[in-house]
Design an enzyme around this catalytic site. Structure first.
Site, PDB file in Angstrom:
ATOM      1  N   SER A  43     -10.323   0.213   6.991  1.00  0.00           N
ATOM      2  CA  SER A  43      -9.712   0.212   5.657  1.00  0.00           C
ATOM      3  C   SER A  43      -9.068  -1.073   5.206  1.00  0.00           C
ATOM      4  O   SER A  43      -8.672  -1.187   4.047  1.00  0.00           O
ATOM      5  CB  SER A  43      -8.667   1.317   5.567  1.00  0.00           C
ATOM      6  N   SER A  75      -9.905   2.309   2.649  1.00  0.00           N
ATOM      7  CA  SER A  75      -8.945   2.939   1.761  1.00  0.00           C
ATOM      8  C   SER A  75      -8.004   1.967   1.053  1.00  0.00           C
ATOM      9  O   SER A  75      -7.410   2.323   0.037  1.00  0.00           O
ATOM     10  CB  SER A  75      -8.117   3.948   2.551  1.00  0.00           C
ATOM     11  N   LYS A 112       0.858  -1.193   0.000  1.00  0.00           N
ATOM     12  CA  LYS A 112       0.000   0.000   0.000  1.00  0.00           C
ATOM     13  C   LYS A 112       0.893   1.243   0.000  1.00  0.00           C
ATOM     14  O   LYS A 112       1.877   1.299   0.744  1.00  0.00           O
ATOM     15  CB  LYS A 112      -0.897  -0.025   1.242  1.00  0.00           C
TER      16      LYS A 112
HETATM   17  N1  GLN Z   1     -13.377   4.838   5.701  1.00  0.00           N
HETATM   18  C1  GLN Z   1     -12.814   5.319   6.918  1.00  0.00           C
HETATM   19  C2  GLN Z   1     -12.385   6.745   6.773  1.00  0.00           C
HETATM   20  O1  GLN Z   1     -12.616   7.285   5.747  1.00  0.00           O
HETATM   21  C3  GLN Z   1     -11.671   4.447   7.358  1.00  0.00           C
HETATM   22  C4  GLN Z   1     -10.430   4.721   6.647  1.00  0.00           C
HETATM   23  C5  GLN Z   1      -9.288   3.920   7.163  1.00  0.00           C
HETATM   24  O2  GLN Z   1      -9.471   2.962   7.901  1.00  0.00           O
HETATM   25  N2  GLN Z   1      -8.090   4.350   6.800  1.00  0.00           N
HETATM   26  O3  GLN Z   1     -11.836   7.341   7.650  1.00  0.00           O
END
Ligand code: GLN
Length: 494
Positions: A184, A160, A80
């Site tokens: 995410s 994400s 990532k």
């Molecule tokens: N979807 C969540 C956010 O937008 C979680 C994102 C994440 O875990 N990095 O914050």
């Protein structure tokens, strides 16, 4: 011979060690899939086929010399693009970090290379890991390899870690790193029919991981099955003196400890997760999961986590607050982009760089975070959210006096179409309703694929465990995996 890219981490590692194929053959096969899918799926920001080949060469040479091989030897993975990789651009999918080439390697990625893995490339993500669909990336959204039958609509791979999930589901990589701040790893895993585990907060070092919300961020493993996740997480985890929140504890032998036998275990079903408007199919897969765990020998009881409905608002105060502070460092002086208009002073440069360098969602979070931390509102929002966070943790602690793990759906729906939620941040934030509570409490949690909905799209189940009980989470995941027999994969159109 079987197509190597259909194999997972354990099968590749064992195939290389046993001489069924060489690590170079593996790297070449995955490099080819990465290149062939790039235009259609946009899963990678940068491909690094030479890195995958170099690691493979080392593995093949070690094997030829009879030297011991690491637990990930010969396995090429996706990284990532939130992990700093020495000499390879690291952007967090942002414009402000475009062109930033770190001089150092994150602890987690270094551990994976030390275990023998090689890097296929840097995976696309939501910008600074803020999002649930990958649509906030500066480099264009990732497109899920899944489609609804008879429809050409492009679907979200989740976020994400959407580059990670898409790459694994499309057989561009057998495994990939993810990070999880509020879901995410788990939500993209559920959207694409793969497995993903977020360990207890502090198990994996955050050193060299671009910070979003430091009290929540955790790295974890994404792969096609539970065993592969266990192998990878074992390689990633461990104490790191460079991260003050890293836990100084030995890494358990999770892979060796895998067992799908749930006899003597109690599984809790949190009644507050039966939210209004949940699609009947999500409810049905949850019931199916309960039946599978009973079949594996578990005792299943209903539990109450009374503060669940405050988790999303609490998360969307704490995470932006920490983000607004963490992202203050991107000022045009130290990293990446610098926008210096003619005759500008230092303030102008900060403003111009940040205006040009951050995307809309990141700006929204910085503004919310700055607001909740401002002198007049700090106690009303931030302090209050921290208190509620403690109550949420206490709910879990109380439930775990009675049960060993909790079972819930991972996400309130299957993958949605790209564009469907993009102008509605609240609808987007609702995706995290089931994943955020475990993040706030720092608990280990994983998503495993459980079945398909009526449209043929994957649905995931989430297992949440006690602090440090990744083993319990993995084992319940394995019990579900054995019974779900999930083998569906996206039909190739790219
Ligand atoms: N979807 C969540 C956010 O937008 C979680 C994102 C994440 O875990 N990095 O914050």
């Amino acid at each position: 011979m079987t197509d190597i890219t259909e194999l997972g981490v354990a099968a590749i590692r064992d195939g290389v060690a046993g001489g069924t194929f060489s690590a170079i053959e593996v790297a070449e096969a995955f490099n080819a899939n990465v290149a062939a899918a790039q235009d259609a799926l946009n899963a990678f920001i940068v491909a690094t086929p030479e890195k995958a080949l170099a690691a493979a060469k080392t593995t093949d040479a070690r094997r030829a010399a009879g030297e011991p091989l690491g637990p990930m030897a010969g396995v090429p993975i996706g990284m990532k693009d939130l992990f700093a990789t020495a000499g390879v651009q690291t952007t967090a999918a942002s414009h402000i970090l475009e062109g930033f080439v770190p001089q150092y390697e994150s602890t987690v990625s270094q551990k994976l290379w030390d275990a023998g893995a090689g890097m296929l490339g840097k995976l696309n993500l939501d910008q600074f890991a803020m999002g649930s669909s990958n649509e906030t990336s500066h480099f264009g959204n990732v497109i899920s390899p899944w489609k609804r039958p008879g429809s050409n609509a492009q679907l979200a791979p989740g976020g994400s870690s959407g580059g990670s999930s898409a790459a694994i589901a499309a057989r561009l990589a057998p495994a990939a790193t993810g990070t999880d701040t509020g879901g995410s790893i788990r939500q993209p895993a559920a959207f694409t029919g793969i497995s993903g585990i977020k360990p207890t907060y502090g198990r994996c070092s955050r050193w060299g991981v671009v910070a979003f919300a430091s009290s929540l961020d955790q790295a974890g493993a994404m792969a096609r099955d539970v065993t592969d996740c266990a192998i990878m997480l074992e390689a990633m985890a461990g104490f790191d003196p460079k991260d003050s929140t890293s836990l100084d504890l030995p890494v358990p032998a999770w892979t060796a400890g895998l067992s799908a036998n749930m006899k003597g275990k109690t599984v809790g079903i949190p009644k507050e997760y039966r939210v209004d408007g949940m699609p009947p199919e999500i409810d049905a897969i949850w019931e199916q999961g309960i039946a599978w765990l009973k079949d594996a020998g578990a005792n299943v009881v209903e539990v109450s986590l009374p503060h669940t409905r405050y988790a999303l608002p609490t998360y969307y105060i704490i995470a932006p607050a920490e983000a607004s502070s963490n992202l203050a460092r991107y000022d045009g002086v130290r990293y990446g982009l610098r926008d210096l208009p003619d005759g500008a002073n230092l303030q102008d440069m900060y403003a111009a760089t940040r205006a040009a360098g951050f995307g809309a969602e990141v700006k929204r979070r910085i503004m919310i975070g700055t607001y909740v931390l401002s002198a007049g509102f700090y106690d009303a929002y931030y302090t209050q959210a921290q208190k509620v966070r403690t109550l949420i943790s206490q709910d879990f602690a109380k439930a775990f006096e009675q049960v060993d793990v909790l079972l819930t759906p991972t996400a309130p729906s299957a993958a949605f179409a790209l564009g469907e939620n993009v102008d509605d941040p609240l609808a987007m934030y609702l995706n995290d309703v089931f994943t955020v509570p475990a993040s706030l409490a720092g608990l280990p949690a994983m998503s495993v694929p459980a079945g398909l909905d009526a449209q043929g799209l994957p649905l995931g189940l989430q297992i949440i465990g006690r602090p440090l009980d990744e083993q319990g989470v993995l084992n319940a995941g394995l019990a579900i995996e054995r019974r779900a027999g999930f083998t569906a994969k996206p039909e190739k159109w790219w």
